[in-house]
Design an enzyme around this catalytic site. Structure first.
Site, PDB file in Angstrom:
ATOM      1  N   THR A 125     -11.476  -6.903  67.413  1.00  0.00           N
ATOM      2  CA  THR A 125     -10.591  -7.901  66.808  1.00  0.00           C
ATOM      3  C   THR A 125      -9.430  -8.134  67.766  1.00  0.00           C
ATOM      4  OG1 THR A 125     -11.204  -7.086  64.644  1.00  0.00           O
ATOM      5  CG2 THR A 125      -9.205  -8.418  64.759  1.00  0.00           C
ATOM      6  N   GLU A 151     -16.851  -8.639  64.697  1.00  0.00           N
ATOM      7  CA  GLU A 151     -17.572  -7.728  63.806  1.00  0.00           C
ATOM      8  C   GLU A 151     -16.844  -7.695  62.465  1.00  0.00           C
ATOM      9  OE1 GLU A 151     -20.473  -5.771  64.195  1.00  0.00           O
ATOM     10  OE2 GLU A 151     -19.931  -5.783  62.072  1.00  0.00           O
ATOM     11  N   LEU A 153     -17.804  -5.548  59.864  1.00  0.00           N
ATOM     12  CA  LEU A 153     -18.294  -4.421  59.064  1.00  0.00           C
ATOM     13  C   LEU A 153     -17.177  -3.727  58.286  1.00  0.00           C
ATOM     14  CD1 LEU A 153     -17.577  -1.402  60.363  1.00  0.00           C
ATOM     15  CD2 LEU A 153     -19.336  -2.032  61.962  1.00  0.00           C
ATOM     16  N   LYS A 213     -12.093 -14.059  62.645  1.00  0.00           N
ATOM     17  CA  LYS A 213     -11.939 -12.650  62.281  1.00  0.00           C
ATOM     18  C   LYS A 213     -10.531 -12.360  61.757  1.00  0.00           C
ATOM     19  CE  LYS A 213     -12.443  -8.446  61.593  1.00  0.00           C
ATOM     20  NZ  LYS A 213     -12.936  -7.283  62.244  1.00  0.00           N
ATOM     21  N   GLY A 262      -3.698  -1.652  42.800  1.00  0.00           N
ATOM     22  CA  GLY A 262      -3.496  -0.219  42.942  1.00  0.00           C
ATOM     23  C   GLY A 262      -2.481   0.083  44.016  1.00  0.00           C
ATOM     24  N   CYS A 269      -7.880  -1.221  60.038  1.00  0.00           N
ATOM     25  CA  CYS A 269      -8.013  -2.654  60.338  1.00  0.00           C
ATOM     26  C   CYS A 269      -6.990  -3.533  59.637  1.00  0.00           C
ATOM     27  CB  CYS A 269      -9.419  -3.126  59.998  1.00  0.00           C
ATOM     28  SG  CYS A 269     -10.645  -2.382  61.085  1.00  0.00           S
ATOM     29  N   LYS A 272      -3.054  -3.268  60.592  1.00  0.00           N
ATOM     30  CA  LYS A 272      -2.683  -3.621  61.976  1.00  0.00           C
ATOM     31  C   LYS A 272      -3.139  -5.049  62.322  1.00  0.00           C
ATOM     32  CE  LYS A 272      -6.755  -2.818  64.466  1.00  0.00           C
ATOM     33  NZ  LYS A 272      -7.447  -3.782  65.294  1.00  0.00           N
ATOM     34  N   LYS A 331     -10.091   4.822  51.634  1.00  0.00           N
ATOM     35  CA  LYS A 331     -10.971   4.263  50.609  1.00  0.00           C
ATOM     36  C   LYS A 331     -12.129   5.236  50.401  1.00  0.00           C
ATOM     37  CE  LYS A 331     -14.165   1.246  52.989  1.00  0.00           C
ATOM     38  NZ  LYS A 331     -14.509  -0.123  53.303  1.00  0.00           N
ATOM     39  N   ARG A 338      -6.574   6.804  58.542  1.00  0.00           N
ATOM     40  CA  ARG A 338      -5.609   5.952  59.246  1.00  0.00           C
ATOM     41  C   ARG A 338      -4.883   5.058  58.255  1.00  0.00           C
ATOM     42  NH1 ARG A 338      -9.254   3.106  63.604  1.00  0.00           N
ATOM     43  NH2 ARG A 338     -10.774   3.407  61.944  1.00  0.00           N
TER      44      ARG A 338
HETATM   45  C1  UDX Z   1     -11.928  -4.282  56.536  1.00  0.00           C
HETATM   46  C2  UDX Z   1     -12.683  -5.598  56.273  1.00  0.00           C
HETATM   47  O1  UDX Z   1     -13.147  -5.614  54.926  1.00  0.00           O
HETATM   48  C3  UDX Z   1     -13.838  -5.729  57.256  1.00  0.00           C
HETATM   49  O2  UDX Z   1     -14.496  -6.968  57.071  1.00  0.00           O
HETATM   50  C4  UDX Z   1     -13.300  -5.628  58.670  1.00  0.00           C
HETATM   51  O3  UDX Z   1     -14.359  -5.690  59.603  1.00  0.00           O
HETATM   52  C5  UDX Z   1     -12.523  -4.345  58.862  1.00  0.00           C
HETATM   53  O4  UDX Z   1     -11.496  -4.236  57.866  1.00  0.00           O
HETATM   54  P1  UDX Z   1     -12.368  -1.729  55.906  1.00  0.00           P
HETATM   55  O5  UDX Z   1     -11.154  -1.381  56.709  1.00  0.00           O
HETATM   56  O6  UDX Z   1     -13.593  -0.891  56.051  1.00  0.00           O
HETATM   57  O7  UDX Z   1     -12.827  -3.229  56.234  1.00  0.00           O
HETATM   58  O8  UDX Z   1     -11.931  -1.659  54.391  1.00  0.00           O
HETATM   59  P2  UDX Z   1     -11.962  -2.621  53.108  1.00  0.00           P
HETATM   60  O9  UDX Z   1     -13.144  -2.347  52.308  1.00  0.00           O
HETATM   61  O10 UDX Z   1     -11.684  -4.014  53.487  1.00  0.00           O
HETATM   62  O11 UDX Z   1     -10.700  -2.023  52.327  1.00  0.00           O
HETATM   63  C6  UDX Z   1      -9.414  -2.033  52.950  1.00  0.00           C
HETATM   64  C7  UDX Z   1      -8.378  -1.419  52.061  1.00  0.00           C
HETATM   65  O12 UDX Z   1      -8.133  -2.281  50.954  1.00  0.00           O
HETATM   66  C8  UDX Z   1      -8.748  -0.068  51.454  1.00  0.00           C
HETATM   67  O13 UDX Z   1      -7.612   0.767  51.541  1.00  0.00           O
HETATM   68  C9  UDX Z   1      -9.104  -0.387  50.022  1.00  0.00           C
HETATM   69  O14 UDX Z   1      -8.854   0.699  49.162  1.00  0.00           O
HETATM   70  C10 UDX Z   1      -8.152  -1.547  49.748  1.00  0.00           C
HETATM   71  N1  UDX Z   1      -8.608  -2.448  48.676  1.00  0.00           N
HETATM   72  C11 UDX Z   1      -9.775  -3.138  48.799  1.00  0.00           C
HETATM   73  C12 UDX Z   1      -7.816  -2.606  47.549  1.00  0.00           C
HETATM   74  O15 UDX Z   1      -6.739  -1.997  47.428  1.00  0.00           O
HETATM   75  N2  UDX Z   1      -8.230  -3.478  46.580  1.00  0.00           N
HETATM   76  C13 UDX Z   1      -9.383  -4.178  46.684  1.00  0.00           C
HETATM   77  O16 UDX Z   1      -9.676  -4.948  45.761  1.00  0.00           O
HETATM   78  C14 UDX Z   1     -10.179  -4.005  47.819  1.00  0.00           C
END
Ligand code: UDX
Length: 466
Positions: A125, A151, A153, A213, A262, A269, A272, A331, A338
């Site tokens: 990114t 990406e 993911l 992205k 919450g 990701c 930052k 999560k 991180r």
């Molecule tokens: C994220 C993007 O979803 C992904 O597409 C990108 O490539 C990388 O960053 P990720 O960091 O794995 O992915 O986590 P994500 O599932 O997006 O959750 C990010 C944070 O948001 C977590 O701390 C999660 O607990 C929080 N979250 C997510 C909420 O507080 N509420 C929600 O409804 C969804």
């Protein structure tokens, strides 16, 4: 095809193993020799469901190996750049130093070629403008072309998201030109099994692909902070944010996903990436356009502070009190801590003088490394024993499914702060718990807590207490 993946962190390691899984010969490179050794031994350096299986399958089939030596990559047809772009130490912008250094090292070993282009494919990114700058360097080698292929993911679903993405985005220098067509064809050949499943593939300019992205992550972060702002309103007026989210999410235009209120978002990701996006907009003289992302960040930060404040309200005083935190990972289904809201709140409670014990099914080693002095306990029952307040901050299935009667028998006082609004208020109240949840206003009606009464200084305000 022969493929290299440079930078085998979260993204790169999964990408390398996934490319081997779909039949390519893959070599992964990292400057971290220890990580290379761990991967080469078939061990996952992080917790990611399904990753170790495809890693081992690739190694056993002889289609996957890892190295620290750029010279080993020279013969590959396609080189993916999977390097991290963390936040800079001196500001909001992205630190591109790893990506730039890797591109230079690769350029030094790339042979000039005729015929089908050698592709360099960026997956990290990055701020808009990065791909064009890197392309200007690497395309000096005859026959090399750079594409930007962001990406998307998610941790916890990384293998599935890589093998079955919603869409593939290709950023090219100029979509209308013949070299771009040749490069697109070549990348299509890499992703052939994925494209065969009718996965949409979008071709666009470099800057547009980079913005796709950044925009996707900014939108997701905004959606979370939006519902968390509504949670603050719910707390103020006596509403229930989970009902608001359910009801507005039934409108297709809004959608139910990413409306879980919450303690907010964290991870490597979203935080930052929104800051890098703000910095990039400012550099381009349109800081005002993305100014709202500062508010998104502030709301997110405020949820953590509010969780600590509410803990103080529930306990009366934090200093010396025994608190158990369920969750350290940012999560569920991840051991990544991180910028984890759960770990941050645990640390703040510790700083406020509470006796904090943190439990998590996967992330305790990383948590201890990040917060030295933190008391961690892998066994859930042991962690709960004696707690005067329990906080649920990462919604692992075992915490969502926690039996309130069983848990009440372990804690000193059945007092729960549900920081992810996932516990069913009635059954917890019936089991004798005082349950407070972010975004759900007042204490749930039900039997009063059975254990020790609150200390006499409950009425004092929090700042005086901590
Ligand atoms: C994220 C993007 O979803 C992904 O597409 C990108 O490539 C990388 O960053 P990720 O960091 O794995 O992915 O986590 P994500 O599932 O997006 O959750 C990010 C944070 O948001 C977590 O701390 C999660 O607990 C929080 N979250 C997510 C909420 O507080 N509420 C929600 O409804 C969804």
């Amino acid at each position: 095809m022969m493929i290299s993946v440079i930078g085998v962190g979260y993204l790169g390691a999964v990408h390398a193993a996934a490319m081997a899984e779909i039949g390519h010969d893959v070599i992964g490179l990292d400057v971290d020799a220890e990580r290379v050794a761990v991967l080469q031994a078939g061990r996952a350096p992080f917790h990611e469901p399904g990753f170790e299986d495809i890693l081992r399958r690739g190694l056993a089939a002889g289609r996957l190996r890892f190295t620290t030596d750029y010279a080993d990559l020279a013969q590959a047809d396609v080189h993916f750049l999977g390097l991290g772009t963390p936040q800079r130490k001196d500001g909001y912008g992205a630190d591109l130093s790893h990506l730039e250094a890797a591109t230079e090292s690769l350029r030094d070993v790339l042979p000039a070629r005729e015929g089908a282009p050698t592709l360099v494919v960026g997956k990290s990114t990055v701020p808009a403008g990065t791909a064009r700058r890197l392309a200007d360097r690497v395309e000096q080698v005859e026959g090399v072309q750079l594409l930007w292929n962001p990406e998307f993911l998610r941790e916890g679903f990384a293998v599935k998201d890589t093998l079955e993405p919603d869409r593939l985005v290709y950023g090219v220098r100029d979509p209308e030109t013949l070299p771009a067509v040749a490069a697109v064809r070549r990348l299509d050949a890499v992703y052939a099994p994925i494209l065969a499943r009718d996965t949409p593939r979008l071709v666009m300019g470099y800057e547009t692909a980079e913005l796709v992205k950044a925009s996707a992550n900014a939108f997701l972060a905004t959606k979370i902070s939006f519902i968390n702002a509504i949670a603050e309103m719910c707390e103020a007026v006596g509403g229930d944010v989970t009902d608001v989210a359910r009801a507005i999410g039934m409108d297709d235009r809004i959608g139910a996903k990413f409306l879980r209120a919450g303690v907010g978002f964290g991870g490597g990701c979203l935080p930052k990436d929104i800051r890098a996006f703000i910095a990039s907009a400012e550099e381009h003289g349109v800081g005002e356009s993305l100014g709202f992302l500062r508010e998104v960040d502030t709301i997110n930060e405020r949820r953590r502070a509010r969780t600590v404040e509410l803990s103080g309200e529930m306990l009366g005083i934090l200093r010396g009190r025994r608190i158990t935190v369920l969750g350290a990972a940012f999560k569920p289904d991840s051991d990544d801590v991180r910028d984890s809201p759960a770990l941050d709140v645990a640390d703040r409670l510790l700083q406020a003088g509470a006796q904090v014990t943190v439990t998590d099914p996967q992330a305790l080693a990383n948590a201890s490394q990040r917060v030295p002095g933190l008391v961690v306990e892998a066994d859930l029952a042991t962690a709960l024993r004696g707690a005067e307040l329990t906080l649920l901050l990462t919604e692992w299935r075992e915490y969502r499914d926690l039996d309130p009667v069983w848990a009440a028998g372990l804690v000193a006082v059945p007092r729960m702060l549900d920081g992810r609004s996932v516990l069913e208020p009635r059954s917890w109240a019936e089991a004798g718990w005082e349950l407070r949840a972010l975004g759900r206003s007042a204490p749930t009606p039900g039997p009063a807590p059975t254990a020790a009464p609150a200390p006499p200084d409950t009425a004092r305000t929090l700042p005086a207490l901590i």
